[in-house]
Design an enzyme around this catalytic site. Structure first.
Site, PDB file in Angstrom:
ATOM      1  N   LEU A   1       1.247  -0.795  -0.214  1.00 26.68           N
ATOM      2  CA  LEU A   1       0.033   0.321   0.017  1.00 26.68           C
ATOM      3  C   LEU A   1       0.373   1.112   0.360  1.00 26.68           C
ATOM      4  O   LEU A   1       1.689   1.004   0.838  1.00 26.68           O
ATOM      5  CB  LEU A   1      -0.918   0.225   0.972  1.00 26.68           C
ATOM      6  N   CYS A   2       0.262   2.169  -0.132  1.00 24.48           N
ATOM      7  CA  CYS A   2       1.248   3.558  -0.475  1.00 24.48           C
ATOM      8  C   CYS A   2       0.559   4.125   0.916  1.00 24.48           C
ATOM      9  O   CYS A   2       1.192   5.600   0.368  1.00 24.48           O
ATOM     10  CB  CYS A   2       0.335   4.337  -2.147  1.00 24.48           C
ATOM     11  N   PHE A   3       1.657   4.106   1.609  1.00 24.44           N
ATOM     12  CA  PHE A   3       1.589   4.748   3.221  1.00 24.44           C
ATOM     13  C   PHE A   3       2.462   4.049   4.121  1.00 24.44           C
ATOM     14  O   PHE A   3       3.240   2.829   3.246  1.00 24.44           O
ATOM     15  CB  PHE A   3       0.947   4.901   4.020  1.00 24.44           C
TER      16      PHE A   3
END
Ligand SMILES: Cc1ncc(COP(=O)(O)O)c(C=O)c1O
Length: 493
Positions: A421-423
């Protein structure tokens, strides 16, 4: 190596079997990641708790905490084993009832129950655990309106217990949204005559989750028995004592846990001197030793979740019932103290200890690389939302590569594990995990002990990824879908 029939993985077969099927079956039939649950393990865990009651205190009841893994197929096992369930929402309640559980075997928990749920519980004759004085008054008012005698227990918190488990899952201290403070209980007991529709059964405390030590259970049981005597002094009986769930899992053996703790300390102390090569906790943390000065870093002062316990699962209940507790400043045998109170029904609400080791997660390896200069990082084709525990604490789990699983290097391959995921917080393991060797892209890793909470607690469509499939497998290898993998349409409508 002989395979135990209630274990989800069979290492004794020529080819490794996971819930009775080989890896290629799971990969071909389902897409990864996937969460697998194994019915024989769930059954055997429930039976083990029941056996302990039979041996030490036959007036006991096992109420599976449905939130740990909710589905009709699971709750049907619970019913078949003669257990009840702790439910904490309308849908959990409905699911338990549709699985055939009698309302009398359902305990309704939760700190913020809706009116309609309380009304439903009153009408059906479930046991309601009042979570606050305000909620107690509300239940009494709704019971009056419905002119229905209602079984109620009072949940207690405010205990002085230290370093029990991670703060995020500790529910019996001062700073918790759950329960009535211990000091406020005597006043409520005195006022019970004002509530004619309340059939006051007794007391409830859920200490928290992964309560790895015996002492908190002993302390809480002693205090609830004291409250029971106060109740008796008003001419009522204490019919139920509910000590909640929290029974721990032995995620790793003692040597591994001691080694991990040693590595945490060593990594941290060396990093203080500028050598980052031994860092073991993501971002150079001290994990459960947070706030301690170097000299005081000692396992007794560990403030987080503990991943080794001397008393896993039902053994904690056995140790509690075999041991002593303190009641009104006197040390007494736990069972004798319960008998002296009039032998109340002793209820437990195990969740994790029933389903955690009945579940595993399979995920594909994406990239294997270095971070922070020299530390291994594996990223999986799966995000932290498929392993929600990592959003609450830093879990310690056993991991293994399933492809050619017998192929091992001399030394374990140590790596942090990230998701897709993008965090940056999407870290599935912030402690290094140990694998048999360096994995390569496309290989499949298995995470042990993921049957409770992890797969569903924060399941989400982050980055528009589908929520993975979750399936239950029975003793004959038959598969029930608990949740189908999301199709494109389910993500957006
Ligand atoms: C009231 C109550 N009882 C039982 C449980 C189950 O706890 P565990 O899964 O640690 O056994 C929970 C978990 O949140 C709970 O809130």
């Amino acid at each position: 190596m002989k395979h135990q029939a209630d274990k989800i993985i069979d290492y004794s077969a020529k080819e490794l079997l996971i819930a009775q099927h080989p890896l290629f079956f799971w990969q071909k039939k389902f897409q990864l990641p996937i969460h697998l649950y194994y019915a024989p393990t769930i059954r055997s865990n429930l039976r083990a708790f029941k056996k302990v009651f039979k041996q030490y205190y036959p007036k006991g009841r096992v109420c599976f905490a449905a939130k740990a893994c909710t589905h009709q197929s699971i709750l049907k096992i619970v019913k078949a084993e003669g257990c009840g369930s702790d439910v904490a929402s309308y849908n959990e309640t409905r699911c338990a009832l549709e699985a055939g559980l009698s309302p009398k075997m359902l305990d309704l928990n939760g700190n913020c129950k809706e009116d309609f749920l309380i009304e439903e519980a009153i009408k059906k004759g479930m046991n309601i655990i009042a979570d606050s004085l305000e909620e107690f008054a509300l239940i009494a008012r709704l019971a009056d309106q419905l002119a229905k005698k209602t079984n109620v227990l009072l949940r207690i918190s405010g205990y002085q217990l230290e370093n029990v488990t991670a703060d995020s899952v500790f529910t019996a201290g001062l700073w918790t949204k759950f329960g009535v403070h211990l000091d406020d209980v005597p006043q409520l007991i005195k006022s019970l005559d004002r509530y004619p529709q309340i059939n006051f059964l007794g007391f409830h405390t859920h200490i928290g989750s992964q309560v790895a030590q015996l002492k908190p259970y002993q302390a809480v049981l002693g205090k609830m028995i004291e409250m029971g005597h106060l109740l008796k002094a008003t001419g009522r009986e204490c019919q139920v004592i509910n000590i909640g769930g929290g029974f721990p899992i032995r995620y790793v053996e003692k040597e591994t846990w001691d080694y991990i703790v040693k590595r945490i300390k060593q990594g941290y102390l060396r990093a203080q001197k500028g050598d980052m090569s031994r860092v073991f906790v993501w971002h150079d943390g001290l994990a459960g030793f947070v706030g301690e000065s170097d000299a005081l870093i000692h396992l007794d002062r560990w403030t987080g979740e503990r991943f080794y316990t001397k008393y896993p699962k039902e053994q904690m209940l056995a140790a509690l019932l075999r041991g002593n507790i303190i009641v009104n400043k006197k040390t007494v045998k736990a069972v004798a103290a319960l008998k002296a109170l009039g032998e109340p029904l002793l209820t437990i609400e195990p969740g994790r200890s029933v389903v955690e080791d009945a579940g595993v997660t399979l995920a594909k390896v994406g990239i294997v690389r270095k971070v922070a200069r020299d530390h291994n990082l594996i990223t999986l084709e799966m995000g932290i939302t498929c392993h929600g525990e990592s959003l609450i604490e830093r879990p310690v789990k056993k991991w293994e590569i399933l492809n050619n699983y017998q192929k091992k290097d001399k030394a374990a391959f140590e790596a942090f594990v990230g998701g897709n995921l993008c965090f940056s917080g999407d870290m599935i393991s912030k402690y290094k995990v140990f694998l048999q060797r360096k994995p390569v892209r496309g290989e499949v890793v298995l995470i042990h002990d993921t049957g409770a909470y992890s797969s569903s607690l924060f399941a989400a469509n982050s980055n528009s990824f589908p929520r993975p499939a979750r399936v239950l497998v029975d003793e004959r290898g038959r598969i029930t879908a608990i949740k189908k993998r999301d199709a494109y349409k389910q993500i957006f409508v």
